[in-house]
Scaffold this motif. Structure first.
Motif, short mmCIF file in Angstrom:
data_model
loop_
_atom_site.label_atom_id
_atom_site.label_comp_id
_atom_site.label_asym_id
_atom_site.label_seq_id
_atom_site.Cartn_x
_atom_site.Cartn_y
_atom_site.Cartn_z
N UNK A 104 16.82 31.12 119.34
CA UNK A 104 17.46 29.72 119.48
C UNK A 104 15.92 29.02 120.13
N UNK A 105 15.69 27.98 119.35
CA UNK A 105 14.51 27.39 119.88
C UNK A 105 14.55 26.17 120.59
N UNK A 106 13.90 26.40 122.03
CA UNK A 106 14.11 25.15 122.98
C UNK A 106 12.83 24.34 122.77
N UNK A 107 13.03 23.05 122.82
CA UNK A 107 11.95 22.27 122.46
C UNK A 107 11.90 21.34 123.64
N UNK A 108 10.60 21.13 124.33
CA UNK A 108 10.51 20.07 125.42
C UNK A 108 9.21 19.36 125.03
N UNK A 109 9.31 18.04 125.33
CA UNK A 109 8.27 17.04 125.10
C UNK A 109 8.47 16.24 126.25
N UNK A 110 7.13 15.63 126.77
CA UNK A 110 7.01 14.69 127.90
C UNK A 110 5.89 13.82 127.39
N UNK A 111 5.99 12.68 127.75
CA UNK A 111 5.11 11.54 127.54
C UNK A 111 4.11 11.91 128.44
N UNK A 112 2.83 11.87 128.01
CA UNK A 112 1.53 12.03 128.65
C UNK A 112 1.07 10.42 128.98
N UNK A 113 0.90 9.68 127.75
CA UNK A 113 0.33 8.36 127.98
C UNK A 113 0.78 7.53 126.77
N UNK A 114 0.98 6.24 127.18
CA UNK A 114 1.45 5.28 126.38
C UNK A 114 0.96 3.94 126.47
N UNK A 115 0.57 3.36 125.30
CA UNK A 115 -0.32 2.08 125.50
C UNK A 115 0.11 1.24 124.08
N UNK A 116 0.76 0.34 124.38
CA UNK A 116 1.43 -0.81 123.49
C UNK A 116 2.46 0.32 122.53
N UNK A 117 2.31 0.19 121.12
CA UNK A 117 3.21 1.20 120.28
C UNK A 117 2.35 2.52 119.96
N UNK A 118 1.60 2.77 120.78
CA UNK A 118 1.09 4.30 120.57
C UNK A 118 1.12 5.24 121.70
N UNK A 119 1.63 6.39 121.49
CA UNK A 119 1.92 7.08 122.62
C UNK A 119 1.25 8.76 122.30
N UNK A 120 1.07 9.49 123.46
CA UNK A 120 0.85 10.71 123.23
C UNK A 120 1.98 11.83 124.02
N UNK A 121 2.01 12.74 123.22
CA UNK A 121 3.27 13.37 123.84
C UNK A 121 2.93 14.92 123.88
N UNK A 122 3.08 15.56 125.08
CA UNK A 122 3.04 17.15 125.30
C UNK A 122 4.11 18.08 124.77
N UNK A 123 3.96 18.63 123.84
CA UNK A 123 4.88 19.32 123.20
C UNK A 123 5.14 20.77 123.17
#
Length: 151
Positions: A104-123
């Motif tokens: 069972x694969x549990x997947x977690x993502x958190x937004x690290x940074x967002x500017x306009x329509x570009x974002x970085x996610x820690x996954x």
């Protein structure tokens, strides 16, 4: 079960069988964090070739599953409703354990940074509480009717 089922997931992201890998969303805090689940079964088509006699989920498909989960998080924000999130970069991907049928694969993502329509996610992906994959993903959000044009 989760707070979003397979149909709600398909209403949010464009992925469909055989490349929609998220079974359900367990938890979502808009603009912050998401936790989702993928039940890995022997019926997955990729196990026929990866690898016969020793089935292992390909790392690239773990990344794809994380990207789908991150897309759900991004596209559930009011700002990006009815838009499409495209994967722009994969940074520092690390694979620590193999994922096999029955996991069972549990997947977690958190937004690290967002500017306009570009974002970085820690996954991160986990099996039985142990990290199997970690990475940072960059997304570019575009209007659905712009899909056939440049990002």
């Amino acid at each position: 079960m989760g707070i979003m089922d397979a149909q709600e997931i398909m209403d949010t992201i464009p992925n469909r069988y055989p490349i929609c890998y998220v079974d359900y969303v367990d938890e979502i805090i808009p603009n912050q964090k998401i936790v989702a689940t993928k039940n890995v079964t022997i019926n997955e088509s990729y196990f026929r070739g990866h690898f016969p006699g020793n089935p292992v989920m390909p790392g690239v498909l773990i990344i794809e599953t994380l990207a789908q989960v991150a897309s759900i998080l991004i596209l559930k924000s009011e700002e990006f409703k009815n838009k499409t999130a495209y994967l722009g970069a994969i940074q520092n991907a690390k694979f620590k354990k193999m994922v096999k049928p029955g996991d069972v694969l549990k997947l977690e993502c958190s937004i690290v940074k967002q500017r306009a329509n570009i974002g970085i996610v820690d996954a991160k992906a986990y099996v039985n509480g142990k990290t199997v994959c970690s990475t940072k993903l960059m997304f570019i959000v575009s209007l659905k009717d712009e899909q056939n044009n440049k990002l």
